[in-house]
Scaffold this active site. Structure first.
Site, PDB file in Angstrom:
ATOM      1  N   MET A  66       0.922  -0.953   0.014  1.00 41.94           N
ATOM      2  CA  MET A  66       0.008   0.195  -0.364  1.00 41.94           C
ATOM      3  C   MET A  66       0.886   1.760  -0.455  1.00 41.94           C
ATOM      4  SD  MET A  66      -1.917   0.159   3.475  1.00 41.94           S
ATOM      5  CE  MET A  66      -2.654   1.489   3.270  1.00 41.94           C
ATOM      6  N   CYS A  67       0.518   2.339  -0.579  1.00 37.38           N
ATOM      7  CA  CYS A  67       0.635   3.512  -0.640  1.00 37.38           C
ATOM      8  C   CYS A  67       1.628   3.703  -1.866  1.00 37.38           C
ATOM      9  CB  CYS A  67       1.602   4.294   1.116  1.00 37.38           C
ATOM     10  SG  CYS A  67       1.508   5.711   1.805  1.00 37.38           S
ATOM     11  N   ALA A  68       3.134   3.753  -0.917  1.00 31.46           N
ATOM     12  CA  ALA A  68       4.986   4.103  -1.447  1.00 31.46           C
ATOM     13  C   ALA A  68       4.872   2.647  -1.802  1.00 31.46           C
ATOM     14  CB  ALA A  68       5.411   4.762  -0.874  1.00 31.46           C
TER      15      ALA A  68
END
Length: 186
Positions: A99-101
């Protein structure tokens, strides 16, 4: 019992990491924090003590989870052992979640080719494989991705479901539905 390994790299996003671990454990799923070191400092200078240090035993888990955080994602991209673990788990059809980066690590491993994914804002410009979607959580085969800190709950509950746990019971105990104006079918 199904089990998940959450990789904790220096610069990890603390809110995402601890939310995922907490929810999986509340669902009675074994969830181990596997750190680059025994104690790892996150992107906001919060240190966590991990259950174990990164090793090849992760390939015995049913799921590996890569939380975001710019520093954490960069550290995982630069770690040949993480890339090798992702390849081995992918070859076995095990869940690989980011998730995210962290979906950028999936790209580095070549796992986003012809896949749908989501990631933090702007990562659709940084990741050149796959098809970017703006959904909270995207599942394409054995790959599961999510957007950022605010989607950590939805992501973690989906991981519980994928591992056969009772996400609805955990959502109710955590007062999820009223807190986020979420309906019970989400």
């Amino acid at each position: 019992m199904k089990k998940a390994a959450v990789i904790v790299a220096p610069g990890f996003e603390e809110g995402e990491t601890l939310t995922i671990v907490d929810i999986l454990r509340r669902a009675q799923i074994q969830c181990d924090m596997v750190g680059f070191e025994k104690v790892v400092k996150g992107g906001h200078d919060i240190e966590v003590q991990c259950d174990q240090v990164l090793n090849e035993d992760i390939i015995d888990y049913d799921m590996v989870v890569l939380p975001g955080g710019y520093g954490g994602a960069d550290a995982m991209c630069s770690c040949n052992q993480v890339i090798d673990i992702l390849h081995q788990m992918n070859n076995q059809g095990k869940y690989i979640c980011a998730m995210c980066a962290a979906p950028i690590v999936l790209e580095k491993a070549g796992l986003l080719k012809d896949k749908k994914y989501t990631a933090y804002m702007g990562y659709d410009q940084k990741i050149h494989q796959g098809t970017y979607l703006e959904d909270k959580v995207v599942i394409d085969g054995n790959l599961v991705t999510s957007r950022g800190p605010a989607t950590a709950y939805a992501f973690a509950y989906k991981l519980v479901e994928l591992l056969g746990g009772d996400a609805l019971a955990v959502k109710k105990r955590m007062v999820y539905f009223n807190a986020f104006d979420v309906k019970e079918d989400e």
